[in-house]
Enzyme design. Structure first.
Site, PDB file in Angstrom:
ATOM      1  N   MET A 182       0.823  -1.203   0.000  1.00 25.16           N
ATOM      2  CA  MET A 182       0.000   0.000   0.000  1.00 25.16           C
ATOM      3  C   MET A 182       0.858   1.254   0.000  1.00 25.16           C
ATOM      4  O   MET A 182       1.864   1.332   0.702  1.00 25.16           O
ATOM      5  CB  MET A 182      -0.828  -0.035   1.288  1.00 25.16           C
ATOM      6  N   CYS A 183       0.445   2.255  -0.792  1.00 21.44           N
ATOM      7  CA  CYS A 183       1.010   3.603  -0.680  1.00 21.44           C
ATOM      8  C   CYS A 183      -0.176   4.556  -0.699  1.00 21.44           C
ATOM      9  O   CYS A 183      -1.266   4.206  -0.279  1.00 21.44           O
ATOM     10  CB  CYS A 183       2.045   3.888  -1.773  1.00 21.44           C
ATOM     11  N   ARG A 184       0.004   5.789  -1.180  1.00 20.18           N
ATOM     12  CA  ARG A 184      -1.105   6.744  -1.155  1.00 20.18           C
ATOM     13  C   ARG A 184      -2.126   6.453  -2.248  1.00 20.18           C
ATOM     14  O   ARG A 184      -3.312   6.383  -1.996  1.00 20.18           O
ATOM     15  CB  ARG A 184      -0.600   8.179  -1.275  1.00 20.18           C
ATOM     16  N   MET A 203      -4.038   4.130  -0.030  1.00 21.34           N
ATOM     17  CA  MET A 203      -4.725   4.619   1.168  1.00 21.34           C
ATOM     18  C   MET A 203      -5.931   5.486   0.818  1.00 21.34           C
ATOM     19  O   MET A 203      -6.895   5.531   1.583  1.00 21.34           O
ATOM     20  CB  MET A 203      -3.759   5.410   2.060  1.00 21.34           C
TER      21      MET A 203
END
Length: 114
Positions: free
Chosen positions: A65-67, A93
């Site tokens: 997961m990242c932004r 996210m």
């Protein structure tokens, strides 16, 4: 060598007990993250790779997961090449938050996506 399309899942489809690897930077993590996630910023990833391999030596799937999904796609691709069962979380996210999935902070402030 072609590894085929990168496996990815919807934020809403990550199991609640799924193992999440968050590759965002420290300020993004501090704003809000998935409870129980392992945080290794992409900028530190190669140096700290052993922390991840230890955490998943049982062979469980890693939800990266990242932004929004760009950095995590790169890390997930790297993990797949290391024969780790990794999938990219589509939309990162922002999608997690949009799906109403829970987020926490380390300091008790309201969580948000930076």
């Amino acid at each position: 060598m072609n590894f085929g399309p990168l496996p990815s899942v919807d934020a809403a489809a990550v199991p609640s007990e799924g193992f999440v690897l968050d590759v965002r930077e420290d300020d993004e993590w501090a704003a809000g993250h998935v409870e129980g996630a392992l945080h290794i910023p992409m900028s530190d990833f190669v140096a700290r790779f052993g922390e991840l391999t230890e955490a998943v030596d049982d062979g469980r799937r890693v939800y990266v997961m990242c932004r929004v999904g760009g950095r995590s796609a790169q890390v997930a691709q790297y993990l797949v090449r290391q024969e780790i069962d990794a999938v990219n979380v589509d939309g990162g996210m922002q999608a997690w938050d949009g799906a109403g999935r829970p987020m926490v902070t380390d300091n008790g402030n309201p969580a948000f996506v930076l």
